[in-house]
Motif scaffolding. Structure first.
Motif, PDB file in Angstrom:
ATOM      1  N   ILE A 234      -4.925 106.163  35.472  1.00 45.04           N
ATOM      2  CA  ILE A 234      -6.048 107.045  34.551  1.00 45.04           C
ATOM      3  C   ILE A 234      -6.349 108.278  35.144  1.00 45.04           C
ATOM      4  N   LYS A 235      -6.039 109.323  34.374  1.00 40.64           N
ATOM      5  CA  LYS A 235      -6.331 110.521  34.737  1.00 40.64           C
ATOM      6  C   LYS A 235      -7.555 111.098  34.044  1.00 40.64           C
ATOM      7  N   ALA A 236      -7.976 112.442  34.493  1.00 44.44           N
ATOM      8  CA  ALA A 236      -9.190 112.824  34.196  1.00 44.44           C
ATOM      9  C   ALA A 236      -9.065 113.091  32.594  1.00 44.44           C
ATOM     10  N   ASP A 237      -7.976 113.419  31.998  1.00 47.11           N
ATOM     11  CA  ASP A 237      -7.857 113.671  30.477  1.00 47.11           C
ATOM     12  C   ASP A 237      -7.832 112.412  29.971  1.00 47.11           C
ATOM     13  N   ASP A 238      -7.474 111.300  30.480  1.00 47.58           N
ATOM     14  CA  ASP A 238      -7.763 109.984  29.704  1.00 47.58           C
ATOM     15  C   ASP A 238      -8.969 109.421  29.583  1.00 47.58           C
ATOM     16  N   LEU A 239     -10.044 109.843  30.163  1.00 51.39           N
ATOM     17  CA  LEU A 239     -11.306 109.160  30.214  1.00 51.39           C
ATOM     18  C   LEU A 239     -11.786 109.115  28.590  1.00 51.39           C
ATOM     19  N   GLU A 240     -11.968 110.209  27.843  1.00 53.15           N
ATOM     20  CA  GLU A 240     -12.324 110.259  26.634  1.00 53.15           C
ATOM     21  C   GLU A 240     -11.730 109.310  25.994  1.00 53.15           C
ATOM     22  N   PRO A 241     -10.453 109.502  25.399  1.00 55.57           N
ATOM     23  CA  PRO A 241      -9.803 108.979  24.507  1.00 55.57           C
ATOM     24  C   PRO A 241     -10.226 107.108  24.972  1.00 55.57           C
ATOM     25  N   MET A 242     -10.112 106.779  26.346  1.00 55.53           N
ATOM     26  CA  MET A 242     -10.444 105.578  26.854  1.00 55.53           C
ATOM     27  C   MET A 242     -11.756 104.841  26.233  1.00 55.53           C
ATOM     28  N   TYR A 243     -12.792 105.822  26.531  1.00 53.50           N
ATOM     29  CA  TYR A 243     -14.169 105.566  25.812  1.00 53.50           C
ATOM     30  C   TYR A 243     -14.064 105.439  24.422  1.00 53.50           C
ATOM     31  N   GLN A 244     -13.486 106.317  23.745  1.00 54.96           N
ATOM     32  CA  GLN A 244     -13.523 106.255  22.398  1.00 54.96           C
ATOM     33  C   GLN A 244     -12.967 105.041  21.698  1.00 54.96           C
ATOM     34  N   LYS A 245     -11.708 104.506  22.111  1.00 56.54           N
ATOM     35  CA  LYS A 245     -11.119 103.332  22.002  1.00 56.54           C
ATOM     36  C   LYS A 245     -11.897 102.225  22.087  1.00 56.54           C
ATOM     37  N   ALA A 246     -12.681 102.139  23.284  1.00 60.19           N
ATOM     38  CA  ALA A 246     -13.632 101.073  23.551  1.00 60.19           C
ATOM     39  C   ALA A 246     -14.488 100.945  22.668  1.00 60.19           C
ATOM     40  N   MET A 247     -15.284 101.916  22.167  1.00 56.79           N
ATOM     41  CA  MET A 247     -16.338 101.885  21.219  1.00 56.79           C
ATOM     42  C   MET A 247     -16.033 101.284  19.932  1.00 56.79           C
ATOM     43  N   GLU A 248     -14.656 101.619  19.412  1.00 57.73           N
ATOM     44  CA  GLU A 248     -13.947 101.150  18.354  1.00 57.73           C
ATOM     45  C   GLU A 248     -13.818  99.688  18.493  1.00 57.73           C
ATOM     46  N   LYS A 249     -13.203  99.171  19.519  1.00 55.18           N
ATOM     47  CA  LYS A 249     -13.026  97.769  19.636  1.00 55.18           C
ATOM     48  C   LYS A 249     -14.330  96.974  19.813  1.00 55.18           C
ATOM     49  N   ILE A 250     -15.310  97.544  20.690  1.00 51.71           N
ATOM     50  CA  ILE A 250     -16.798  96.806  20.649  1.00 51.71           C
ATOM     51  C   ILE A 250     -17.239  96.718  19.097  1.00 51.71           C
ATOM     52  N   ARG A 251     -17.124  97.827  18.155  1.00 46.88           N
ATOM     53  CA  ARG A 251     -17.430  97.650  17.073  1.00 46.88           C
ATOM     54  C   ARG A 251     -16.941  96.519  16.096  1.00 46.88           C
ATOM     55  N   ALA A 252     -15.330  96.599  16.449  1.00 44.68           N
ATOM     56  CA  ALA A 252     -14.738  95.483  15.483  1.00 44.68           C
ATOM     57  C   ALA A 252     -14.786  94.240  16.007  1.00 44.68           C
ATOM     58  N   ASP A 253     -15.249  93.763  17.218  1.00 44.33           N
ATOM     59  CA  ASP A 253     -15.308  92.431  17.742  1.00 44.33           C
ATOM     60  C   ASP A 253     -16.347  92.414  18.926  1.00 44.33           C
ATOM     61  N   PRO A 254     -17.741  92.462  18.623  1.00 45.43           N
ATOM     62  CA  PRO A 254     -18.705  92.441  19.866  1.00 45.43           C
ATOM     63  C   PRO A 254     -18.767  90.798  20.275  1.00 45.43           C
ATOM     64  N   THR A 255     -18.305  89.847  19.688  1.00 47.25           N
ATOM     65  CA  THR A 255     -18.525  88.633  20.115  1.00 47.25           C
ATOM     66  C   THR A 255     -18.147  88.218  21.579  1.00 47.25           C
ATOM     67  N   ARG A 256     -18.869  87.380  22.261  1.00 49.82           N
ATOM     68  CA  ARG A 256     -18.414  86.959  23.463  1.00 49.82           C
ATOM     69  C   ARG A 256     -17.545  85.785  23.510  1.00 49.82           C
ATOM     70  N   PRO A 257     -16.241  85.730  24.093  1.00 49.63           N
ATOM     71  CA  PRO A 257     -15.153  84.563  24.181  1.00 49.63           C
ATOM     72  C   PRO A 257     -15.708  83.568  24.549  1.00 49.63           C
ATOM     73  N   GLU A 258     -14.950  82.269  23.924  1.00 47.59           N
ATOM     74  CA  GLU A 258     -15.471  81.050  24.374  1.00 47.59           C
ATOM     75  C   GLU A 258     -14.863  80.604  26.039  1.00 47.59           C
ATOM     76  N   VAL A 259     -15.854  80.064  26.609  1.00 46.58           N
ATOM     77  CA  VAL A 259     -15.714  79.655  28.133  1.00 46.58           C
ATOM     78  C   VAL A 259     -15.212  78.253  28.184  1.00 46.58           C
TER      79      VAL A 259
END
Length: 322
Positions: A234-259
């Motif tokens: 991970i480089k400095a320029d990769d941080l903003e796209p990484m966090y942007q994708k994480a927000m999209e994934k969280i909104r798509a599936d916020p459920t906790r996986p079964e343990v």
């Protein structure tokens, strides 16, 4: 002068710790003695107004440890606190953030995850909140689910990470009464917020700037301080796209996986094995363990000489020579 001397005596008089003092002494609550709970703040957080008596009052409890960020939705009951929903930064690798699990951006993501998870439990996940965070300050009352920030013993300083978690939960759709005075970029003189600076904090801007500066000035220190980022590629320029994708994934599936409960039970058993009291070995088990050690030594050093106890006469001769 007599009055002044009397007042001085009253002020400097030592408290007599006699029987009457100890009879009236009241021990503080256990969590106060341990320095874990601020009851002055807790009383005001769980207090119910008379016109809303009996209505559940929810708190967004944010705690930041040495390794992770924890956000929970908690309500107080007579028998104790009840936790309705929890999210930690240990879950962020599942959403594409493998490193930096305790910085400001991670706190924002954990708050967002907790908010989306809670709204999904309530069946109000249609409320989106602030989908594209731009650093603006707003209170979203669309879900009709008010929560109040509980930062525990953390210091409420401007730009603290606990307010990053609150910002994430607010953008996630929860109604949290707040203003922008403690967010990064607030100007005390103009009484305005710097939206660009706040957006930069959300997407890891200060971290990226420091990474670029350190990589250019001292590559050796950069490789040491950001070793986990280097291993993850991970480089400095990769941080903003990484966090942007994480927000999209969280909104798509916020459920906790079964343990897997059986696997977790076995894991905890192995983890706490050293704490369990082990039974004593029998005579036969001790002999078998001793023989096993001797066999292992003989494999390394060869056949060990047999121990021959000295005769009674030899012992007497050794004593005489001494």
């Amino acid at each position: 002068s007599h009055l002044l001397s009397d007042v001085t005596k009253m002020v400097t008089q030592k408290v007599q710790k006699n029987q009457a003092y100890f009879k009236r002494y009241q021990v503080q609550f256990k969590r106060r003695r341990e320095g874990k709970t601020d009851y002055y703040a807790r009383k005001r957080l769980i207090h119910q107004a008379k016109n809303t008596y009996g209505e559940t009052k929810y708190r967004l409890v944010v705690r930041i440890t040495l390794r992770k960020v924890i956000c929970s939705i908690v309500s107080a009951e007579i028998k104790g606190d009840r936790t309705h929903c929890t999210a930690t930064s240990e879950e962020l690798p599942r959403y594409g953030v493998p490193v930096g699990l305790k910085n400001w951006s991670a706190a924002y993501l954990v708050g967002l995850l907790c908010a989306r998870r809670m709204l999904k439990q309530l069946g109000k996940d249609s409320v989106q909140g602030q989908v594209q965070p731009d650093g603006s300050i707003h209170e979203n009352d669309e879900a009709g689910f008010p929560v109040y920030l509980d930062i525990g013993l953390a210091r409420a300083s401007r730009g603290a990470k606990v307010f990053g978690a609150m910002k994430g939960a607010s953008d996630g759709g929860l109604y949290i009464p707040h203003n922008g005075k403690l967010f990064p970029g607030y100007d005390r003189d103009l009484k305005t917020n710097d939206m660009e600076m706040l957006r930069s904090y959300i997407f890891g801007g200060p971290i990226a700037n420091y990474m670029r500066e350190l990589e250019e000035d001292d590559p050796e220190r950069y490789n040491k301080q950001f070793s986990q980022f280097v291993l993850a590629g991970i480089k400095a320029d990769d941080l903003e796209p990484m966090y942007q994708k994480a927000m999209e994934k969280i909104r798509a599936d916020p459920t906790r996986p079964e343990v897997d409960k059986a696997a977790r039970k076995e894991f905890l058993k192995q983890k706490n094995l050293h704490k369990m009291k082990r039974r004593k070995m029998t005579k036969e088990e001790k002999a078998a363990a001793r023989a096993k050690k001797i066999e292992a030594l003989e494999e390394v050093h060869g056949k060990l000489p047999e121990y021959v106890p000295p005769a009674e006469g030899d012992e007497e001769m050794e004593d005489a020579s001494e």
